[in-house]
Design an enzyme around this catalytic site. Sequence first.
Site, short mmCIF file in Angstrom:
data_model
loop_
_atom_site.label_atom_id
_atom_site.label_comp_id
_atom_site.label_asym_id
_atom_site.label_seq_id
_atom_site.Cartn_x
_atom_site.Cartn_y
_atom_site.Cartn_z
N GLY A 49 1.31 7.69 -3.58
CA GLY A 49 0.87 8.53 -4.71
C GLY A 49 2.11 9.06 -5.40
CG ASP A 240 1.69 4.90 -9.61
OD1 ASP A 240 0.49 4.64 -9.79
OD2 ASP A 240 2.16 5.21 -8.50
#
Lengths: 348, 348
Positions: A49, A240
Site C-alpha cells: 500500500g 500508487d
Amino acid sequence: MEPPVKPIEWLGDRIRIIDQRCLPLKECDLTLETAADVAGAIKGMALRGAPLIGIAAAMAVAVEARHWTSSTWDEFEARLLAAIEMLSATRPTAGNLFWALDRSRKVLESHKPGGSPEAASSALIADAIAIYSEDLETGLRMGRIGVDLIREGSTLLTHCNAGGLATSGFGTALAPMYVAHQRGMNFKVYADETRPLLQGARLTAWELKRAGIDVTVICDSACHLMMSRGAVDMVFVGSDRITSSGDFANKIGTYGVAISARAAGVPFYVVAPVSTIDFDLEKGEDIPIEERDSAEVTEISGVKVTPRGVPAYNPAFDVTPAELVSGIITEKGLIRPPYPENLAGIRP
Amino acid sequence: MEPPVKPIEWLGDRIRIIDQRCLPLKECDLTLETAADVAGAIKGMALRGAPLIGIAAAMAVAVEARHWTSSTWDEFEARLLAAIEMLSATRPTAGNLFWALDRSRKVLESHKPGGSPEAASSALIADAIAIYSEDLETGLRMGRIGVDLIREGSTLLTHCNAGGLATSGFGTALAPMYVAHQRGMNFKVYADETRPLLQGARLTAWELKRAGIDVTVICDSACHLMMSRGAVDMVFVGSDRITSSGDFANKIGTYGVAISARAAGVPFYVVAPVSTIDFDLEKGEDIPIEERDSAEVTEISGVKVTPRGVPAYNPAFDVTPAELVSGIITEKGLIRPPYPENLAGIRP
C-alpha cells in the site's frame, strides 16, 4: 475516531508491523530492526500500500539512524544514504515511497552543517512519527470528505486494498466507508479479489468484516457485469501514483474497472493523499510499471496452476487516464476536472 | 488435419472423457456409463465448454437409450425424457446443450410411431456421433475462416478456454490458431487465466503449449493494460449463447475484455458454431446467467483465501453487447454487423 486497524507501530528502537501475508486466516506480526529488514518486508509484500510503504520507509531510515549515532558524521551519512537508496529500489511505482525518502534525505541534509548523528537521528525519528501521524489525520480527513458521496443504501465497489492495511490505519478508498459506518449508515461493499496476490479477498474483506461492514468478494472479472447490471452505485479506489494531469497508477485491473464504470455511468473516485501526487510527472504513460515474479500468477497458495514450461506475465499496476476519473478525494478536498488546473491548486 | 486434442470419445456402450479438473498437471480420463454420470460430469465441470457440453448431452441420451432397449416404448420414452430433463438442468447458459437435447428429443419423437426402443436407440447413437463429427468439421471450418484474420507476427488474446477441450477437438476461438500453426505462421497468444476456475491458465495454456504454440498466461485484470499499451492485435473468444441481435454470453470477464478492446481499438471476434446461436432470443439481457458455488471464489486449490464469514458472489457468465463485436466467425462464414440481418441470413 479510532483507526480500525494498526498495521505499523514505532517501538522506539524497532518497528512492529502486521505481516499481511498471513491474513486473513492467521494474524501475525513482524519486528523489523534495520532498514534492510524493512526493505525486505516491502519487497516481499509483508506490508504494502503506497502510503504505508512511505511510512515504513521513513521509519526504516529512522531505525537505521539509531544504529549509527556513535559513528562519525561521514559514516553516518553514507550509511543512511545507502539505506535510502536500498529502500527506493524496492517498489518502483509507489509515489509515497519516494516522497517519504525525499523528506528523510532533506532532514539528513539539514543536519549536515551541525554534523551530529545523534541530533539527525532524533530529527529523523521525529519526522517518521510525524509522517505516520499526518497519515492518520489525512486518512480521517479523506474519509470525512468522501463520506458525503455515499448515500444510505449505496453499494460501493473497490479494487485491491486501499484500506487501513495500506496506510497508518484509516485507509484511503476505505476511509469514507469507515466514517460512513461510524455514522451508522447502511451500505454494501463489493471487493474485487485482486489477483494475483488477492489483496481484495484477503485484506479488504478482512478489515471491512472486522469493522462490521457488509462486504462481498467477487472475481475481478465479475465487476464489469455487476456495473452493467446496475448493482454498483460508485467505485472508490486508491492510487500508487497520480500525475499532475490526473492520470494515475493503481493495482493491475483498476483501469478495466474504470472503463466499465464509465460505460455503465458509475461514478469512479480515486482516494489518495496529496503525497501520492507526483507533480513532476505529467503523463500516466511515464509512470514506471513494476513487473513482479511470474510465480505470483503461476502458483496459488503454493499450488502450481499453469502447465510446466508456460510463462506468465505479471505487471503489478496499470494506468488509468484522468478522463475516466469522476473525482480525486484528497485531504485537501474533492478535486474535480479539469485536473491539471485543480491539482496544481493543491500543490504544497 | 488431426484435431489437437480428443476430449470425448464414444466407445459403443460408454463415453470416455478427459477429466478436465485434473489438467494441467495430471492427465486423467473418466468413463461415463449413464446419463446421470454425464450430468454429474457436466455440473462438476469434468467437461465444460458449450459445444462439448452439447456433444456430451447427445451422447448421454444415446448411452441411456442403450440401457432401456428391452423396455416397453412407454418406459423407454419416459426414461429418456427424464434423462433429457436432468441434462438440461445442468448448465442454464449453454446454448448448445439445449440445441443438442432438442435434436435428441426430435429423434426420439420421430420413432414414437414405430415404437421400437431398439431402432430409436440406434438412431440416437447415430445422431450423437453425427453431432460429434459435425462439430469436428465445424471447428476446422471456423479455423479456416478465422485464420485469414491472423497475420504473421500477430499477438492474440483469448479468455477462458474455447479450445479443443471445449469442443470435439479443434475448438472455436482457438481453431484459427491451430490452423495458423499448421500453416507454419508465427504468432503469440496471451491467455487470460480466467478466475475462478482458471480455464485459461489450466486448459488453454495446456492445449496450446501441447500443440507447440507460443502462449503466455496473464491475470484477467492485466488484459486492459496489455490492450491499452498496444500489446494485443486482436481478441478471439468463444461463446455459450449468441442472441439473434448478436449480443452474446461467455465466461465471466469477457464483457470487460470487449470494452477494453473497443477502447484500445483492438478488433474483437467471437468464434462459435451456428448451434450456439439462439435465434429465439433477441436481447442479451434475456440470457439466463448461471450463478455457481461461492466456494469457487473463496477457495483456490482447496485453500481458503477469504476471511471466515465473508460471502462471495460468483456469476459464471456475462453478456457482451453486439456493438462491441467486430465479427462473429461461424462455420457459415465471418458475420459482420448489422447482426440482426446478417445472422438471420445463416439461420438453418
